[in-house]
Design an enzyme around this catalytic site. Structure first.
Site, PDB file in Angstrom:
ATOM      1  N   HIS A 188      -4.732   2.892  -9.150  1.00  0.00           N
ATOM      2  CA  HIS A 188      -3.933   3.269  -7.973  1.00  0.00           C
ATOM      3  C   HIS A 188      -2.447   3.313  -8.306  1.00  0.00           C
ATOM      4  O   HIS A 188      -1.725   4.188  -7.858  1.00  0.00           O
ATOM      5  CB  HIS A 188      -4.174   2.280  -6.836  1.00  0.00           C
ATOM      6  CG  HIS A 188      -5.339   2.642  -5.974  1.00  0.00           C
ATOM      7  ND1 HIS A 188      -6.635   2.506  -6.401  1.00  0.00           N
ATOM      8  CD2 HIS A 188      -5.398   3.166  -4.721  1.00  0.00           C
ATOM      9  CE1 HIS A 188      -7.452   2.908  -5.428  1.00  0.00           C
ATOM     10  NE2 HIS A 188      -6.728   3.317  -4.407  1.00  0.00           N
ATOM     11  N   LYS A 197     -14.378  -4.060  -0.237  1.00  0.00           N
ATOM     12  CA  LYS A 197     -14.722  -5.255   0.534  1.00  0.00           C
ATOM     13  C   LYS A 197     -13.450  -5.927   0.994  1.00  0.00           C
ATOM     14  O   LYS A 197     -12.444  -5.925   0.291  1.00  0.00           O
ATOM     15  CB  LYS A 197     -15.584  -6.207  -0.300  1.00  0.00           C
ATOM     16  CG  LYS A 197     -14.854  -6.881  -1.439  1.00  0.00           C
ATOM     17  CD  LYS A 197     -15.770  -7.834  -2.170  1.00  0.00           C
ATOM     18  CE  LYS A 197     -15.060  -8.561  -3.297  1.00  0.00           C
ATOM     19  NZ  LYS A 197     -14.242  -9.694  -2.874  1.00  0.00           N
TER      20      LYS A 197
END
Lengths: 279, 184
Positions: free
Chosen positions: B39, B104
């Site tokens: 990212h 998650k």
């Protein structure tokens, strides 16, 4: 003095690294199944069912339960009448290297916390050594994942905080952890000792099996009370709401300084890995 | 299992808007793995105004770094990692057409706001069920940043990949609502 071959340490650690990552403890599987009876959330029950299936696949195919195969945390209980020819810490690291490489386990360790690169063999291990009487060597490998470790904390409380302060800190830590440590979690709690020792106690608490209460009835009751309170929070499996937020709370204690009241919480995910061998 | 909704990638705004928090969803098609290290690289390229190594339009990113692949397998165990570590970089990716994320754990307010603004959905997969999840991955190809090892960007071909809608594009949050519902 009993001589223990260097390679026995290497082979044992390599095997424990693999077994810990492939084979979930029966105590945890039983806890998942019991959880299915208690869990009211349909999503929560789906998740518990997935965890049971996951453990079956990992065991049958000998592949890791979780892709985060953890930091290799090793508890070494060294009998003072046992002797290993060579550097036992290097033997442990060689075992980790072999276990993580041959076992197709993920390597997640950076050589330096700021400037580092992946060591590509998951070494070095974190080794906690205790000298004990006798000529045996007891080795426990407890691979620890990052997601749950990140939700852990040490607090240097005030003696006036007492046991109610401990309970409030544990509950608050679990609330703030919410979904991140992969609930249902196991909560390791250390009370007493010093700043560094209390964290060790909380980690050591995670080596117990589900249902193994603190031998002191006072702390056994606190464990039960905290478990019930945590499961009333509603966080649930994977934090998506439900009854089963924690499977266990384990407390370990140590004498403390009159001025200090250290408390530590070390959270483990449901893939609560630890395997032991005695050489 | 709850009645699951089957979806195929890439996602359209219309599909995204139909999904509601709490829905069980089975994803089929291509999805892309990326963790925080990847990212950061994508984010740096965006800041420098450079082209990304993948077109994000309509795509789903899966926050995952698989274990090594055992011989005879397509991929090693590959469960979700904590999504929050990608939060600082996510709004920029949503602005470039990213429609879904799988991971998650809870997201930041900035991410949730950007999801409503750009119409995107956040799915929760079961952390620690990595061996099971890997059975729904049928093919793997490294797309970028091979040097990151498990953190490289991989294109996964998935079939009936099981997830739950945690945050929808309407501002609903299963983490908050679920906890409220079962709190005593």
């Amino acid at each position: 003095m009993r001589e223990v071959p260097y390679n026995d340490i290497v082979d044992t650690v390599a095997r424990l690294c693999m077994e810990a990552n492939y084979f979930l403890g029966d105590d945890l599987l039983t806890a998942f199944r019991k959880g299915l009876d208690v869990e009211e959330s349909e999503t929560g029950r789906d998740i518990l069912g997935q965890l049971i299936k996951n453990a079956e696949i990992a065991k049958n195919e000998q592949i890791p339960l979780c892709q985060d195969c953890g930091f290799a945390v090793v508890f070494l209980e060294m009998g003072t009448e046992a002797h290993v020819a060579g550097d036992i810490i290097e033997a442990i690291n060689e075992g980790v290297r072999r276990g993580y490489t041959d076992g197709y386990l993920r390597k997640s360790i950076l050589s330096d916390p700021v400037k580092g690169k992946n060591t590509d063999d998951n070494t070095p291990a974190i080794v906690h050594t205790t000298l004990v009487p006798g000529d045996k060597i007891k080795i426990t490998v407890a691979p620890k994942g990052g997601g749950s470790e990140n939700m852990s904390e040490v607090k240097m409380g005030k003696p006036a905080d007492g046991i109610e302060g401990v309970k409030a800190f544990v509950i608050d830590r679990v609330i703030r952890s919410s979904s991140n440590p992969c609930p249902p979690i196991i909560v390791g709690v250390g009370i007493g000792g010093t700043f560094e020792y209390v964290a060790f106690l909380a980690k050591k608490a995670l080596l117990r099996n589900i249902g193994e209460r603190n031998p002191d009835p006072f702390y056994a009751d606190v464990e039960k009370e905290l478990l019930a309170k945590i499961n009333d929070l509603g966080i649930g499996p994977m934090g998506l709401g439900g009854r089963i937020t924690a499977l266990e709370v384990f407390i370990e204690t140590h004498p403390r300084h009159i001025a200090s009241f250290p408390v530590a919480v070390n959270i483990n995910c449901h893939v609560a890995r630890h395997k032991t061998a005695i050489i | 299992m709850a009645q699951a909704i089957a979806i195929n990638t890439p996602l359209t705004d219309e599909q995204v808007m139909k999904l509601k928090s709490g829905d069980s969803v089975l994803i089929t098609g291509r999805i892309y793995t990326a963790r925080d290290a990847a990212h950061k690289k994508l984010h740096d390229l965006i800041k420098q105004g450079e082209k990304l190594p993948l077109d994000l339009q309509g795509q789903i990113i899966y926050y995952a770094g698989p274990a090594p692949t055992k011989p005879g397998y397509v991929i090693g165990p590959a469960g979700p990692t904590t999504s929050g570590r990608c939060d600082p970089y996510t709004p920029d990716l949503l602005a470039r057409g990213l429609k879904g994320m799988i991971g998650k754990g809870v997201r930041s307010k900035d991410v949730l706001d950007a999801m409503q603004k750009y119409k995107a959905v956040y799915f929760a997969a079961t952390g620690g069920a990595a061996a099971l999840i890997s059975k729904n991955i049928k093919a793997v190809k490294i797309v970028a940043y091979e040097e990151l090892g498990p953190e490289a960007i991989r294109e996964l071909e998935v079939v009936d990949f099981p997830v739950i809608v945690a945050n929808d594009a309407h501002g609903n949050d299963l983490y908050a609502e679920g906890m409220k519902k079962y709190r005593r």
